[in-house]
Enzyme design. Structure first.
Site, PDB file in Angstrom:
ATOM      1  N   SER A   1      18.452   4.740  70.106  1.00  0.00           N
ATOM      2  CA  SER A   1      16.945   4.569  69.761  1.00  0.00           C
ATOM      3  C   SER A   1      16.576   5.988  69.273  1.00  0.00           C
ATOM      4  O   SER A   1      16.968   6.214  68.056  1.00  0.00           O
ATOM      5  CB  SER A   1      16.196   4.366  71.251  1.00  0.00           C
TER       6      SER A   1
ATOM      7  N   ASP B   1      20.453  11.788  56.992  1.00  0.00           N
ATOM      8  CA  ASP B   1      19.989  11.659  55.620  1.00  0.00           C
ATOM      9  C   ASP B   1      19.455  12.563  54.789  1.00  0.00           C
ATOM     10  O   ASP B   1      19.635  12.638  53.631  1.00  0.00           O
ATOM     11  CB  ASP B   1      18.620  10.428  55.918  1.00  0.00           C
TER      12      ASP B   1
ATOM     13  N   LYS C   1      20.409   0.727  68.130  1.00  0.00           N
ATOM     14  CA  LYS C   1      19.379   0.160  68.322  1.00  0.00           C
ATOM     15  C   LYS C   1      18.303   0.645  67.661  1.00  0.00           C
ATOM     16  O   LYS C   1      17.683   1.866  67.617  1.00  0.00           O
ATOM     17  CB  LYS C   1      19.005   0.648  69.900  1.00  0.00           C
TER      18      LYS C   1
END
Length: 557
Positions: free
Chosen positions: A293, A304, A318
Site C-alpha cells: 500500500s 518512477d 496492493k
C-alpha cells in the site's frame, strides 16, 4: 434548406438523449428496488429465525457473520467495523491509544509480555519480556484471549490499572497509570557508517512523514551523505503521509499518486506541495514481499522518478484505496473506493478481485496481461504485480532446527535466563554470541524437546506415501530405506552445522531484553544482506547511474 435539415437532426438527438436518460433512470430505479427488496428479505429472515429456530440464536452475532461473509466476496480490505472494535481501528490508523504500552501475546500456551515499548508505563513500571500475565485488576487472565487482555489493559488516560505477572518462580505486582500511547512510525534510525544514514519506517499512521523528516534532519546534522530508507514489512496506511515522505526527496509540484474510482469524488491527483528536504542525496529504498500500500507508493514513486535504487524483493501488490464511511449505531465500513496509480501510470495491484475462478477464488494478474510503462529516464517497469526491485536480494531460508528452537520458545526462554544472570551487554552493535555462550545454550538444551522434520525427510515421507498409493513401494522400498538412513537428521550435528544462524536468533532475543525493539533493529544491521547490498550500491556512484539509466531493464538484474 439548411435550417430545415437541422430540425430533424436536433429532434433525433433530443429523442435519443431522452431515451438514454429514461433508460438510465429506469435502470437506477431497478437497482435501488433490488437493494431495498433484498434488505427487506434479509431483515424478515432474521426475524423469523429469531422466532422459530429450535434453539436460541444471537441475532446480532448472526447478522455480523452475514455481513462479513458478504464483504469477503469483494476483497480482503473491505471490512465492517462494529462499535466495539472502533478503538482497535483507531490504533491502526492513528498509532494512538491509551494503555500501558506493551505488546502481549501467547507463547506455547502462556499469555505474556512480548515487548514493552520504551518510555511507556509497562517498561517504566518494570515489566519485562517473558513476564507471564496472571491478573489485570481483579480479572484472572491466564486463560483469556490476548485480545481480551489487551482490552482490559487499555482505558482512559491517567487511570490506574493493576497488573500481576509471574517471573520465574516469583510473582510480581505493579500498579500502572495508563497514558496516551503514540507509537512512532520510525522505531529506529541511526548511522550505519560515517557516511550512511538508516531510517526504519514501520508504518504510515499519523505523523509518519514528520517522523521520517525529523530522523533525516538529525542524521544530516550528524554528517551523513547518503541514505537507506527501509520499508520492509511495512503494511502501509495513510496516503497523505506517503505523499509527504516522497516530497522529502523530490521537488514541489510533482505528481506522486492518483486515485481513480467509480465516483468522481474519489478521483484525485496528489502532488508534492513543498520544497524537498534533500533532492540530491543518494538514496536506497529496501522493500520486500510484505511492503504494501503506502509503502509501495513511496517506493514506486521514487523508482518512477529514478530518484532511488530499490533493493530487496517484489512488494505485496496492493493498489486499492480504502475509505472509511460511518454507519448507524457508531459502526463503520472500510470500503475499497478506488485504485491508485503512481507517476509512470502503472497500478501495482497484483490480484484481480473482480474475477473469480470456478472455486470462487481471485487470482493474480497473469504476466501476459501486464503492461509496460517507463520511468523518467526511460527504464521499463511493469504494472499488475507490485513494485519490483532494481536489485534483487533473495530471502534467507532458515534451517528446520532454527525454526524449531524459535517456535518452541527455547531461544526465547534462554534469552530470559541470560537477562536474569547478566546486568549489561554493552551496545547492541557490539554484542555477539560467543562460542562459549553458544556452548552454554547447547548444554541448556539437553533434555528439552525440539524435534523436527527436515525438508529432505518430509520429501522422502511423501515419496513413500505416494509409492504405496500407486503400488510402486515394493519396487523401491530398499532404496527409500537406504536414503532415510543417510539423511536421518542428527540434532547434535545440526547444532554445529547451523550454528551461525542460531546465534543470530539468540542475539536478537538477548538484545531485545536490554534495548527493546530499537536495539533489535540496530543489532541486525551488520548481518542484514539487503543493508550490505545497499552499502555496496551507495559506495559506487557509477553503479547507481548504471542502474538508473534506461539501458538497464528491471528483469535483467
Amino acid at each position: 434548406m439548411k435550417h430545415n435539415i437541422k430540425k430533424p437532426i436536433l429532434l433525433t438527438f433530443a429523442i435519443l438523449f431522452s431515451v438514454g436518460m429514461l433508460f438510465s433512470f429506469v435502470t437506477k430505479n431497478d437497482k435501488l428496488f433490488a437493494i431495498a427488496k433484498n434488505l427487506d428479505i434479509f431483515a424478515s429472515l432474521v426475524r423469523e429465525l429469531d422466532s422459530y429456530y429450535v434453539d436460541e440464536i444471537d441475532a446480532e452475532e448472526l447478522v455480523t457473520i452475514g455481513i462479513n461473509a458478504m464483504l469477503e466476496e469483494l476483497d480482503p480490505y473491505t471490512e465492517y467495523i462494529p462499535e466495539e472494535n472502533s478503538d482497535d481501528f483507531r490504533l491502526l490508523t492513528t498509532g494512538e491509544y491509551a494503555g500501558v504500552g506493551a505488546l502481549i501475546g501467547n507463547r506455547t500456551g502462556v499469555n505474556m509480555i512480548l515487548m514493552p515499548y520504551k518510555g511507556f508505563p509497562a517498561q517504566a513500571g518494570g515489566l519485562r519480556i517473558g513476564d507471564q500475565l496472571l491478573k489485570v485488576d481483579t480479572v484472572d487472565v491466564t486463560d483469556k484471549l490476548t485480545s481480551d487482555i489487551s482490552r482490559l489493559l487499555k482505558g482512559p488516560a491517567n487511570t490506574k490499572v493493576f497488573v500481576q505477572v509471574k517471573r520465574g518462580e516469583d510473582t510480581v505486582s505493579v500498579d500502572l497509570t495508563r497514558k496516551k500511547i503514540v507509537i512512532s512510525n520510525v522505531p529506529y534510525y541511526g548511522k550505519i557508517d560515517e557516511q550512511t544514514g538508516y531510517i526504519k519506517l514501520s508504518d504510515f499512521t499519523t505523523n509518519a512523514a514528520a517522523d521520517v523528516r525529523n530522523a533525516l534532519v538529525d542524521l544530516k546534522s550528524q554528517g551523513i551523505t547518503r541514505l537507506v530508507l527501509d520499508v520492509r514489512d511495512n503494511p502501509g496506511g495513510i496516503l497523505k503521509e506517503a505523499v509527504e515522505i516522497v516530497n522529502l526527496f523530490i521537488p514541489k509540484g510533482k505528481e506522486v499518486v492518483s486515485t481513480i474510482g467509480k465516483l468522481a469524488s474519489v478521483n484525485m491527483v496528489y502532488k508534492t506541495t513543498k520544497s524537498p528536504l534533500d533532492k540530491d542525496i543518494p538514496l536506497v529504498v529496501l522493500i520486500n514481499e510484505r511492503s504494501a500500500s503506502a509503502a509501495e507508493i513511496v517506493a514506486g514513486a521514487l523508482q518512477d522518478y529514478d530518484r532511488a535504487v530499490l533493493i530487496g524483493r517484489k512488494t505485496f501488490g496492493k493498489g486499492l484505496v480504502q475509505t472509511t464511511i460511518p454507519l448507524s449505531y457508531n459502526s463503520q465500513i472500510k470500503v475499497t473506493t478506488a485504485k491508485y496509480y503512481i507517476p509512470s501510470g502503472r497500478c501495482i495491484q497484483a490480484i484481480d478481485y473482480s474475477q473469480k475462478d470456478e472455486n470462487g477464488n481471485s487470482n493474480s494478474i497473469p504476466d501476459s496481461l501486464r503492461n509496460e510503462f517507463t520511468t523518467k529516464n526511460g527504464r521499463i517497469v511493469l504494472d499488475g504485480a507490485g513494485i519490483e526491485p532494481d536489485k534483487e536480494v533473495t530471502s534467507k531460508n532458515y534451517a528446520p532446527i532454527t525454526y524449531s528452537l524459535v517456535a518452541r520458545s527455547l531461544v526465547f526462554d534462554f534469552g530470559n535466563k541470560f537477562f536474569v544472570e547478566n546486568r549489561d551487554i554493552g551496545s547492541p552493535r557490539d554484542f555477539h554470541i560467543s562460542d562459549d555462550l553458544y556452548d552454554q545454550f547447547v548444554n541448556w538444551l539437553d533434555g528439552k524437546d525440539y524435534d523436527y522434520t527436515t525438508y529432505v525427510e518430509k520429501t522422502l515421507d511423501d515419496l513413500e506415501k505416494y509409492a504405496e498409493k500407486e503400488k510402486f513401494f515394493e519396487d523401491i522400498k530398499m532404496t527409500i530405506l537406504d536414503l532415510k538412513k543417510k539423511v536421518n537428521h542428527n540434532k547434535e550435528q545440526d547444532l554445529i552445522t547451523f550454528k551461525e544462524e542460531i546465534k543470530e536468533a539468540m542475539r536478537e532475543e538477548i538484545v531485545s531484553r536490554y534495548f527493546y525493539q530499537e536495539g533489535v533493529i540496530e543489532s541486525s544491521l551488520a548481518s542484514d544482506e539487503e543493508v550490505k547490498s545497499a552499502l555496496e550500491v551507495l559506495s559506487n556512484s557509477a553503479e547507481i547511474n548504471r542502474i538508473l539509466t534506461a539501458s538497464v531493464k528491471k528483469n535483467q538484474n
